[in-house]
Write a protein that holds these residues in place. Structure first.
Motif, PDB file in Angstrom:
ATOM      1  N   THR A  22       0.665  -1.374  -0.030  1.00 12.49           N
ATOM      2  CA  THR A  22      -0.396   0.081  -0.248  1.00 12.49           C
ATOM      3  C   THR A  22       0.643   1.323  -0.005  1.00 12.49           C
ATOM      4  OG1 THR A  22      -2.096  -1.405   1.612  1.00 12.49           O
ATOM      5  CG2 THR A  22      -2.221   1.047   1.268  1.00 12.49           C
ATOM      6  N   LEU A  23       1.536   1.179   1.178  1.00  9.66           N
ATOM      7  CA  LEU A  23       2.627   2.393   0.810  1.00  9.66           C
ATOM      8  C   LEU A  23       3.694   2.790  -0.541  1.00  9.66           C
ATOM      9  CD1 LEU A  23       3.498   2.434   4.764  1.00  9.66           C
ATOM     10  CD2 LEU A  23       1.515   3.578   3.884  1.00  9.66           C
ATOM     11  N   ASP A  24       3.881   1.539  -0.868  1.00 12.57           N
ATOM     12  CA  ASP A  24       4.540   1.600  -2.229  1.00 12.57           C
ATOM     13  C   ASP A  24       4.268   2.667  -2.904  1.00 12.57           C
ATOM     14  OD1 ASP A  24       6.748   1.299  -5.075  1.00 12.57           O
ATOM     15  OD2 ASP A  24       5.729  -1.301  -5.340  1.00 12.57           O
ATOM     16  N   THR A  25       4.822   4.151  -3.394  1.00 14.34           N
ATOM     17  CA  THR A  25       4.171   4.921  -4.063  1.00 14.34           C
ATOM     18  C   THR A  25       5.423   5.161  -5.291  1.00 14.34           C
ATOM     19  OG1 THR A  25       5.695   6.462  -2.488  1.00 14.34           O
ATOM     20  CG2 THR A  25       3.499   6.365  -2.347  1.00 14.34           C
TER      21      THR A  25
ATOM     22  N   HIS B 195      -3.152  12.455   3.410  1.00 18.22           N
ATOM     23  CA  HIS B 195      -2.831  11.226   2.460  1.00 18.22           C
ATOM     24  C   HIS B 195      -2.874  10.025   2.287  1.00 18.22           C
ATOM     25  CE1 HIS B 195      -0.070   9.682  -0.902  1.00 18.22           C
ATOM     26  NE2 HIS B 195      -0.132  11.068  -1.445  1.00 18.22           N
ATOM     27  N   GLN B 196      -3.604   9.169   1.423  1.00 20.67           N
ATOM     28  CA  GLN B 196      -3.495   7.886   0.921  1.00 20.67           C
ATOM     29  C   GLN B 196      -2.249   7.400   2.290  1.00 20.67           C
ATOM     30  OE1 GLN B 196      -4.342   6.057  -2.485  1.00 20.67           O
ATOM     31  NE2 GLN B 196      -4.924   3.867  -1.681  1.00 20.67           N
ATOM     32  N   SER B 197      -1.475   7.554   2.095  1.00 20.05           N
ATOM     33  CA  SER B 197      -0.445   6.756   2.570  1.00 20.05           C
ATOM     34  C   SER B 197      -0.496   6.744   3.753  1.00 20.05           C
ATOM     35  CB  SER B 197       1.000   6.783   2.396  1.00 20.05           C
ATOM     36  OG  SER B 197       1.255   6.906   0.355  1.00 20.05           O
TER      37      SER B 197
ATOM     38  N   ALA C 152       9.992   3.759   2.241  1.00 16.69           N
ATOM     39  CA  ALA C 152       8.645   3.414   1.617  1.00 16.69           C
ATOM     40  C   ALA C 152       8.168   1.968   2.650  1.00 16.69           C
ATOM     41  CB  ALA C 152       7.719   4.008   0.527  1.00 16.69           C
TER      42      ALA C 152
ATOM     43  N   ALA D 188       5.211   9.844  -4.025  1.00 21.48           N
ATOM     44  CA  ALA D 188       5.325   9.909  -2.681  1.00 21.48           C
ATOM     45  C   ALA D 188       5.005  11.605  -2.508  1.00 21.48           C
ATOM     46  CB  ALA D 188       6.267   9.507  -2.141  1.00 21.48           C
TER      47      ALA D 188
ATOM     48  N   ALA E  28      -1.221   4.216   6.765  1.00 19.91           N
ATOM     49  CA  ALA E  28      -0.012   4.130   7.875  1.00 19.91           C
ATOM     50  C   ALA E  28      -0.783   3.768   9.102  1.00 19.91           C
ATOM     51  CB  ALA E  28       0.738   4.299   7.476  1.00 19.91           C
TER      52      ALA E  28
END
Length: 314
Positions: free
Chosen positions: A28-31, A84-86, A41, A141, A90
């Motif tokens: 999910t955090l892979d931007t 932000h989505q990230s 990330a 990111a 998280a």
């Protein structure tokens, strides 16, 4: 499915939960961006998992401290939910991991190793996939200064919302305990999955969450009765994992249903069949209902707080 595949080789234990959560959050955090950016990330995902479960482990067995931990992590979620989505994902996983450490599987050294291993695994998959398809994804990111600017610009509204969430999450936990539910942390997950500062978006997500959960529970029960073999459960989990993201893009309720099927079939797999997992499967619906109910409570508190402070400002 990679953590499950490894577990079949070396034996299923609580580290499997840590590995699965790490893989999901790292993905999910892979931007995108350079290899180093992606590793940073995904390492952040591992840090969230370890810090959350470490906090949960510290408060495990102490009811007052557990409630305070849930309230504190709820405040964190509320402050960053719309940044932000990230950041939002998280924070949601931080809520989940505190619950894992406090109520389900306290952090052990083998769990730390599992988190580190699967951070590296997810990083390798990210890089390898881009190489395989011939498209190197650029970084999406967010910039830290932009996030801080948004925080400052909406500081009052966020703190009011945070206060509402700090009430709702512990209340959902205590209500699940009072109802005698076996997995009260599911109610906490329900709260953070549907609760947004935008009340209309929250209500829409609640309907989709309940519909998707009901659909997923029905499919998992039917699948378990029709195909009781362990191998069939694994095949069903693989299919649910493959369908999860496409279904989510099409309709949030279908994405929730696919995720629910995956989790319920995992319960069936660990319990040795649908009979052993049927009680927990039905409790999933109740817990999601409790979570949605307290999300509504949080929205009501937030709306009241916003009105009070608006009048004082006027």
């Amino acid at each position: 499915m990679a953590p499950i595949g490894l577990a079949l080789l070396v034996g299923i234990d609580f580290w499997l939960i840590y590995a699965m959560v790490t893989c999901i959050l790292a993905f999910t955090l892979d931007t995108g961006g350079r290899a180093g950016q992606r590793l940073a990330a995904m390492a952040a995902a591992g840090i969230v998992v370890l810090l959350g479960t470490a906090l949960g482990t510290l408060v495990a067995g102490h009811m007052a401290l557990t409630v305070l931990a849930f309230a504190g992590i709820g405040v964190l979620y509320a402050l960053v939910e719309s940044l932000h989505q990230s950041a939002a994902m998280a924070a949601r996983f931080a809520c989940l991991t505190v619950a894992i450490g406090a109520l389900y599987a306290p952090l052990q050294p083998v769990d730390v190793a599992a988190v580190g291993l699967f951070v590296l695994y997810a990083w390798g998959v990210s890089l390898g996939w881009d190489v395989a398809v011939g498209v190197w994804r650029p970084s999406t990111a967010p910039q830290l200064r932009d996030l801080l600017a948004r925080l400052r610009a909406t500081e009052r509204e966020r703190w009011i919302f945070a206060g509402a969430v700090a009430v709702a999450i512990p209340a959902a936990f205590l209500t699940s305990l009072a109802l005698g539910l076996h997995r009260p942390y599911w109610a906490l997950i329900g709260v953070v999955l549907v609760l947004r500062a935008d009340s209309l978006a929250s209500r829409t997500l609640m309907g989709q969450m309940l519909l998707g959960t009901a659909l997923g529970v029905a499919v998992a029960l039917a699948f378990g009765w029709l195909f009781p073999a362990h191998q069939a459960a694994l095949a069903g989990m693989m299919l649910a994992a493959l369908l999860r993201w496409p279904a989510q893009q099409y309709n949030n309720a279908l994405g929730t249903a696919a995720l629910t099927v995956f989790i319920m079939l995992l319960l069936e797999f660990v319990a040795g069949g649908v009979a052993g997992a049927a009680h927990d499967i039905m409790e999933r619906l109740i817990d999601m209902g409790v979570g949605c109910a307290f999300a509504m409570v949080a929205l009501g508190i937030d709306r009241l707080g916003q009105r009070v402070f608006a009048r004082r400002g006027a």
